[in-house]
Design a protein around this motif. Structure first.
Motif, PDB file in Angstrom:
ATOM      1  N   ARG A 172       0.589  -1.390  -0.313  1.00  0.00           N
ATOM      2  CA  ARG A 172       0.259  -0.320   0.118  1.00  0.00           C
ATOM      3  C   ARG A 172       1.151   1.177  -0.329  1.00  0.00           C
ATOM      4  O   ARG A 172       1.768   1.302   0.428  1.00  0.00           O
ATOM      5  CB  ARG A 172      -1.103  -0.137   0.820  1.00  0.00           C
ATOM      6  N   THR A 174      -0.844   4.240  -0.036  1.00  0.00           N
ATOM      7  CA  THR A 174      -1.990   4.991   0.384  1.00  0.00           C
ATOM      8  C   THR A 174      -3.109   4.182   1.407  1.00  0.00           C
ATOM      9  O   THR A 174      -3.435   3.060   0.743  1.00  0.00           O
ATOM     10  CB  THR A 174      -2.827   5.991  -0.473  1.00  0.00           C
ATOM     11  N   ARG A 176      -6.485   2.117   2.613  1.00  0.00           N
ATOM     12  CA  ARG A 176      -7.017   1.848   2.580  1.00  0.00           C
ATOM     13  C   ARG A 176      -8.815   3.199   2.972  1.00  0.00           C
ATOM     14  O   ARG A 176      -9.015   3.891   2.280  1.00  0.00           O
ATOM     15  CB  ARG A 176      -7.623   0.567   2.805  1.00  0.00           C
ATOM     16  N   GLN A 178      -7.791   6.135   3.420  1.00  0.00           N
ATOM     17  CA  GLN A 178      -7.824   7.388   2.131  1.00  0.00           C
ATOM     18  C   GLN A 178      -8.287   7.238   0.671  1.00  0.00           C
ATOM     19  O   GLN A 178      -8.679   7.923   0.349  1.00  0.00           O
ATOM     20  CB  GLN A 178      -6.898   7.723   2.685  1.00  0.00           C
ATOM     21  N   CYS A 179      -8.510   6.149   0.695  1.00  0.00           N
ATOM     22  CA  CYS A 179      -8.461   5.522  -1.066  1.00  0.00           C
ATOM     23  C   CYS A 179      -9.661   5.677  -1.616  1.00  0.00           C
ATOM     24  O   CYS A 179     -11.218   5.769  -0.937  1.00  0.00           O
ATOM     25  CB  CYS A 179      -7.959   4.177  -1.370  1.00  0.00           C
ATOM     26  N   ARG A 180      -9.956   6.627  -3.110  1.00  0.00           N
ATOM     27  CA  ARG A 180     -11.627   6.215  -3.277  1.00  0.00           C
ATOM     28  C   ARG A 180     -12.206   5.440  -3.797  1.00  0.00           C
ATOM     29  O   ARG A 180     -13.518   5.265  -3.413  1.00  0.00           O
ATOM     30  CB  ARG A 180     -11.690   6.808  -4.822  1.00  0.00           C
ATOM     31  N   ASP A 184      -7.739   1.317  -5.339  1.00  0.00           N
ATOM     32  CA  ASP A 184      -6.569   2.099  -5.532  1.00  0.00           C
ATOM     33  C   ASP A 184      -5.787   2.089  -3.872  1.00  0.00           C
ATOM     34  O   ASP A 184      -5.560   1.600  -3.328  1.00  0.00           O
ATOM     35  CB  ASP A 184      -7.126   3.542  -5.209  1.00  0.00           C
ATOM     36  N   GLY A 185      -5.054   3.168  -4.378  1.00  0.00           N
ATOM     37  CA  GLY A 185      -3.387   3.195  -3.535  1.00  0.00           C
ATOM     38  C   GLY A 185      -2.471   2.322  -3.284  1.00  0.00           C
ATOM     39  O   GLY A 185      -1.937   2.434  -2.235  1.00  0.00           O
ATOM     40  N   GLY A 233      -0.026   3.282  -6.924  1.00  0.00           N
ATOM     41  CA  GLY A 233      -1.034   3.381  -6.814  1.00  0.00           C
ATOM     42  C   GLY A 233      -1.947   2.371  -7.890  1.00  0.00           C
ATOM     43  O   GLY A 233      -3.308   1.845  -7.352  1.00  0.00           O
TER      44      GLY A 233
END
Ligand code: FAD
Length: 388
Positions: A172, A174, A176, A178-180, A184-185, A233
């Motif tokens: 990771r 980012t 989890r 904080q991801c859209r 992602d991330g 990402g």
């Protein structure tokens, strides 16, 4: 509609079978018992040029697609080495698929050529103890620093980690939350597995013992920018790209394993005489073996259909998943039946079928379990609500 292997496919099968024939029951039995990596087999496959079967020709590969690779893996797993033999080369064929598709020219040259030559060996660091099948919950974290990343986390089941000098590592970058989207991330690296800095601890397990599996501990490990595959990402999306080919290859490896066990069972049933006739003359012995043949054969063609769809750029998720499910189940049933057909001798190591039986259950679990395959088919094919 022509449903048969081409001359080229038959040539692959024969060429691979010839290499495999030099490694007999005794060799594989010793590798399994001594938990010893089959270096000699790996080298023979590399020397024969087989490790580059899916790789671009510009790098010394054969670019024969997933269909060619499936024929090759089928020939390997139906040999005396079974799933251990397949696992010896599988990750090198396949783990680096993301590099083939998303790597830069420099990365392909640097990372893939030594894999094709057999001088590098790679392992696959995706699964984590606290995430399980829910891959987006992994927590191994890569923090950006000058010139690269510092990675900390824990992987589990990293196969062939003891003998690999490279690792394909999903991290990771980012968190989890904080991801859209949870997918992602995540960022993918193909980098050195420096065992003076990363602890790779072998896990004792039931079978496929020629190929180790490990708990991997990574603590503040520096990975250069040059070893990041594709964009930061996007790692999970790159991994997804290789899932269907992976299902296809594991499915066909299962079929080969099951067919190898079935051949042993049929041979024994023809030779073993009890009550004055071969046990194979009894329908109670004969019919289950015939049934195994039918299930294995149907799994084979489902998987080849998935491979052809993949190589012609068409969607193949349903077929690849169904093929992996059918192949693993048919292999497990055939290996179980092979042990039963041998009676007491099925339980001895001498007849090898107990080794194949121990390997066969793994195919129902990894790299994806039956439940998750059925959930995929339920959702994507039948239109039912997502259940995971
Ligand atoms: C010998 C071996 C070698 C391996 N090699 C590698 C490797 O090289 N690299 C790597 O990254 N990984 C590797 N793996 C890991 C393997 O891919 C995982 O074990 C597998 O994906 C299952 O994950 P899990 O063990 O965490 O099961 P869990 O996620 O803990 O699941 C446990 C059980 O619960 C079921 N389950 C979970 N959620 C649901 C749900 N929503 N609905 C229905 N059922 C559910 C599962 O199907 C399973 O039966 C290996 C595993 C083994 C055993």
């Amino acid at each position: 509609m022509l449903i048969q292997l081409s001359e080229e496919h038959e040539a692959i099968r024969e060429g691979v079978a010839k290499v495999c024939a030099a490694f007999d029951d005794e060799y594989w039995s010793a590798c399994d018992t001594e938990k010893r990596f089959p270096f000699e087999f790996h080298k023979a496959m590399a020397d024969g040029g087989w490790l580059g079967i899916t790789m671009p020709e510009s790098l010394g590969g054969a670019n024969l697609g997933v269909t060619g690779a499936a024929i090759m893996m089928h020939a390997i797993s139906s040999s005396a080495g079974g799933y251990s033999a397949a696992s010896t080369v599988h990750l090198n064929l396949f783990g680096p698929h993301a590099v083939v598709v998303f790597g830069t020219d420099e990365q392909k040259e640097r990372m893939l050529k030594p894999l094709i030559a057999g001088t590098d060996r790679a392992c696959f660091g995706v699964t984590e103890p606290d995430a399980g099948l829910d891959t987006t919950s992994i927590t191994t974290f890569a923090t950006k620093v000058e010139g690269g990343y510092r990675v900390t986390g824990r992987k589990i089941w990293t196969s062939s980690g003891q003998v690999s000098n490279k690792i394909l590592l999903l991290t990771r970058t980012t968190p989890r939350d904080q991801c859209r989207k949870p997918t992602d991330g995540m960022t993918l690296f193909y980098t050195d597995l420096d065992k003076s800095r990363i602890e790779v601890r072998r896990i004792d397990k039931m079978g496929r013992n020629a190929v180790d599996s490990n708990a991997t501990f990574i603590d503040d490990y520096f990975v250069p920018d040059a070893d990041r595959i594709g964009e930061e990402g996007m790692g999970f999306h790159y991994i997804l790209h290789s899932l269907n080919p992976e299902r296809i290859l594991v499915g066909i490896e299962a079929v080969g394993l099951g067919q190898g066990a079935l051949a042993r069972a049929a041979r024994y049933a023809g030779e073993r005489v009890v009550f004055g006739r071969p046990i194979g003359a009894n329908q109670g012995i004969q019919h289950p073996l015939a049934e195994n043949w039918a299930y294995l054969e149907s799994a084979f063609w489902m998987i080849m259909r998935a491979a052809c769809l993949y190589d012609s750029g068409q969607p193949c998720g349903a077929e690849a998943n169904a093929g992996k499910l059918l192949g693993a189940r048919a292999a497990f049933d055939a290996c179980t039946r092979a042990v039963m057909t041998h009676g007491g001798m099925g339980y001895s190591t001498e007849y090898q079928v107990e080794r194949l039986f121990r390997e066969s259950i793994l195919l129902r679990i990894a790299p994806i379990t039956e439940q998750l395959i059925l959930s995929f088919i339920g959702e994507k094919v039948l239109g039912l609500p997502k259940s995971y």
